[in-house]
Design a protein around this motif. Structure first.
Motif, PDB file in Angstrom:
ATOM      1  N   LEU A 277       0.833  -1.200   0.000  1.00 33.52           N
ATOM      2  CA  LEU A 277       0.000   0.000   0.000  1.00 33.52           C
ATOM      3  C   LEU A 277       0.874   1.259   0.000  1.00 33.52           C
ATOM      4  O   LEU A 277       0.602   2.220  -0.732  1.00 33.52           O
ATOM      5  CB  LEU A 277      -0.921   0.005   1.220  1.00 33.52           C
ATOM      6  CG  LEU A 277      -1.762   1.272   1.428  1.00 33.52           C
ATOM      7  CD1 LEU A 277      -2.682   1.520   0.232  1.00 33.52           C
ATOM      8  CD2 LEU A 277      -2.563   1.167   2.726  1.00 33.52           C
ATOM      9  N   VAL A 278       1.935   1.247   0.815  1.00 33.88           N
ATOM     10  CA  VAL A 278       2.867   2.382   0.817  1.00 33.88           C
ATOM     11  C   VAL A 278       3.489   2.558  -0.565  1.00 33.88           C
ATOM     12  O   VAL A 278       3.632   3.682  -1.072  1.00 33.88           O
ATOM     13  CB  VAL A 278       3.955   2.180   1.887  1.00 33.88           C
ATOM     14  CG1 VAL A 278       5.027   3.274   1.785  1.00 33.88           C
ATOM     15  CG2 VAL A 278       3.349   2.159   3.279  1.00 33.88           C
ATOM     16  N   MET A 279       3.849   1.422  -1.202  1.00 40.00           N
ATOM     17  CA  MET A 279       4.397   1.471  -2.552  1.00 40.00           C
ATOM     18  C   MET A 279       3.407   2.084  -3.531  1.00 40.00           C
ATOM     19  O   MET A 279       3.755   2.949  -4.340  1.00 40.00           O
ATOM     20  CB  MET A 279       4.762   0.052  -2.993  1.00 40.00           C
ATOM     21  CG  MET A 279       5.334  -0.076  -4.402  1.00 40.00           C
ATOM     22  SD  MET A 279       4.081  -0.218  -5.712  1.00 40.00           S
ATOM     23  CE  MET A 279       3.256  -1.722  -5.212  1.00 40.00           C
ATOM     24  N   LEU A 280       2.161   1.649  -3.442  1.00 40.99           N
ATOM     25  CA  LEU A 280       1.126   2.165  -4.341  1.00 40.99           C
ATOM     26  C   LEU A 280       0.964   3.677  -4.168  1.00 40.99           C
ATOM     27  O   LEU A 280       0.920   4.422  -5.156  1.00 40.99           O
ATOM     28  CB  LEU A 280      -0.191   1.450  -4.054  1.00 40.99           C
ATOM     29  CG  LEU A 280      -1.416   1.926  -4.839  1.00 40.99           C
ATOM     30  CD1 LEU A 280      -1.261   1.600  -6.309  1.00 40.99           C
ATOM     31  CD2 LEU A 280      -2.686   1.287  -4.290  1.00 40.99           C
ATOM     32  N   ILE A 281       0.886   4.137  -2.935  1.00 47.44           N
ATOM     33  CA  ILE A 281       0.722   5.573  -2.677  1.00 47.44           C
ATOM     34  C   ILE A 281       1.930   6.352  -3.182  1.00 47.44           C
ATOM     35  O   ILE A 281       1.797   7.404  -3.825  1.00 47.44           O
ATOM     36  CB  ILE A 281       0.500   5.820  -1.165  1.00 47.44           C
ATOM     37  CG1 ILE A 281      -0.823   5.189  -0.720  1.00 47.44           C
ATOM     38  CG2 ILE A 281       0.522   7.314  -0.850  1.00 47.44           C
ATOM     39  CD1 ILE A 281      -1.039   5.216   0.779  1.00 47.44           C
ATOM     40  N   THR A 282       3.123   5.822  -2.915  1.00 51.43           N
ATOM     41  CA  THR A 282       4.344   6.512  -3.322  1.00 51.43           C
ATOM     42  C   THR A 282       4.458   6.634  -4.833  1.00 51.43           C
ATOM     43  O   THR A 282       4.836   7.687  -5.364  1.00 51.43           O
ATOM     44  CB  THR A 282       5.578   5.771  -2.772  1.00 51.43           C
ATOM     45  OG1 THR A 282       5.485   5.685  -1.350  1.00 51.43           O
ATOM     46  CG2 THR A 282       6.861   6.493  -3.150  1.00 51.43           C
TER      47      THR A 282
END
Length: 473
Positions: free
Chosen positions: A292-297
């Protein structure tokens, strides 16, 4: 009514429902309920339908399934596959057959965070096949590479298939996930060796002009060895892939970040299980959080609307796939109750023991029987139907259940690319425009490679068991 007659009736109903394209979950539930009705009465059927939906799904260990699916959906919508393929193609693209190697590497990397063979084959296939075709790869060869490499998703952790096997066989999910690493890497390496070897004769040299390559393919299309020039569907796929990913629009730092995300997610899951810092379920949740952090970033640069759409689609897809998986689990539990009432597992075990064959021959026969099942059923259905039958037989013969679980999953991989219903072959064909018959022709050598891999895992169990025994998870 005798048990044998009931089994014949239920088997016939099961086949008829499948042939009529009834969903597998409903097929299992309906045929299982009919069997319980014939063996017992309507009251028992009512009690079964009342209790099973809750009792078969109210398990903490099952929460790992939506976590791994959510992880995969975040990775898919975060364009992780596209960037992995760019990194791999830049690293290996100059070799004769290098794009094929890059495709295997991208499939292995993307599978390591999604655990889905179909998603891997569809995503990487859409990106890579048109690129390989434009660099002189024959259509069957290019499609076969993607279809075969996509199957790595059910072996390399995190793997929903291994999770389902562990739940049904009541074996350590952590050990199964760790045990899949070396066989998965071995499979990928054998694919790469074949691609580099075969690519010397099938793939046009880098310095050859593209027009000459295409003209030569058109002239020899009839013999099937070099394939034809890209058709309209392949050209359309190339245009689509070009619109999605362009090396000119992606900086090296952006693409290399994808490798960092994969390494981080994989390390959190495996290291957490290996060291005991996380349970298997917690490792899945942590992996989904990092995804999820990857997706947001990665997506926030495209704007808030695009980010919200990516998150929303990930959640909706996760809910849909999880619902499908749990529906199959409920249906299979009802069908399993019928099998137990009919004493099918016990009778099957007695029949196998009565054959008086060497134990390893029995294991090989069981594994070989999984291939035709893979031609007609999808992966989760095969696991749910067969594991309660064959797991007691194999463990009763004295074999390690984790070792057999990896062999079991590897045979399911072969079923994913075997005609007439090799799911990965159809997915690759649909994503790329390569006719399905050419895809099956191209994947045939990889099936032989998989059989060699299975033979190695049977002959040398330490390949599978060394890492889980070292990890002691």
């Amino acid at each position: 009514m005798s048990v044998d007659v009931v089994l014949l009736i239920v088997g016939a109903v099961f086949v008829i429902l499948l042939l009529s394209e009834c969903p597998v979950a409903f097929t299992l539930a309906a045929s299982g309920s009919l069997g319980v009705m014939l063996l017992r009465n309507a009251g028992v059927v009512g009690a079964t339908l009342r209790d099973i939906p809750y009792s078969s799904t109210a398990s903490y260990s099952l929460s790992i399934i939506p976590m791994y699916i959510l992880l995969g959906m975040f990775a898919l919508n975060g364009r992780l596959a596209e960037r992995i393929y760019l990194v791999a193609s830049r690293s290996f693209g100059r070799l004769r057959g290098g794009l094929g190697v890059a495709t295997v590497g991208a499939c292995a990397g993307f599978a390591a965070v999604t655990g889905s063979s179909v998603a891997t084959a569809a995503t990487i296939g859409r990106l890579s096949i048109s690129e390989m075709r434009l660099h002189g790869y024959p259509a069957p060869f290019a499609a076969g590479i993607v279809a075969a490499a996509g199957t790595l998703g059910v072996l390399i952790p995190p793997s929903v298939v291994l999770v389902f096997y562990g739940i049904l066989a009541r074996e350590s999910i952590g050990q199964l996930l760790v045990a899949g690493i070396i066989p998965g890497v071995l499979s990928a390496l054998l694919y790469i060796v074949y691609i580099l070897t075969r690519g010397q004769t099938l793939v046009a040299a880098e310095e050859a002009r593209l027009a000459d390559v295409l003209a030569g393919e058109a002239a020899t299309a009839s013999d099937g060895e070099t394939g034809g020039a890209p058709d309209a569907n392949v050209d359309a796929g190339a245009a689509e892939a070009s619109n999605q990913v362009s090396p000119a629009r992606e900086s090296r730092w952006t693409t290399l970040r994808a490798v960092g995300w994969i390494a981080t997610i994989f390390a959190i899951i495996i290291t957490g299980i290996y060291t005991g810092q996380f349970t298997v379920v917690e490792s899945g949740a942590m992996g989904a959080l990092v995804a999820l952090v990857m997706l947001i970033t990665e997506v926030r640069r495209s704007g808030g609307a695009r980010l919200w759409h990516a998150i929303r689609e990930s959640l909706l897809d996760t809910a849909s796939i999880t619902s499908m998986a749990f529906a199959i689990l409920v249906g299979a539990s009802i069908f399993t109750i019928f099998l137990v009432m009919a004493r099918v597992p016990m009778r099957f075990t007695e029949w196998v023991v009565g054959l008086q064959l060497p134990p390893i021959v029995v294991v090989i026969i069981i594994l070989a029987a999984l291939i035709p099942l893979g031609m007609a059923l999808e992966t989760l259905s095969i696991i749910i139907i067969t594991v309660p039958l064959i797991h007691p037989v194999v463990t009763g013969l004295g074999y390690d259940a984790v070792w057999f679980g990896i062999l079991f999953v590897k045979m399911i991989e072969i079923g994913l690319v075997t005609p007439p219903v090799g799911m990965n072959a159809y997915v690759v064909s649909g994503a790329s425009g390569v006719p399905v018959e050419k895809t099956f022709r191209g994947v045939a050598p990889f099936v032989l490679i998989d059989i060699v891999t299975v033979a190695l895992l049977i002959a040398f169990p330490a390949i599978t068991l060394w890492l889980p025994r070292l990890a002691d998870v």
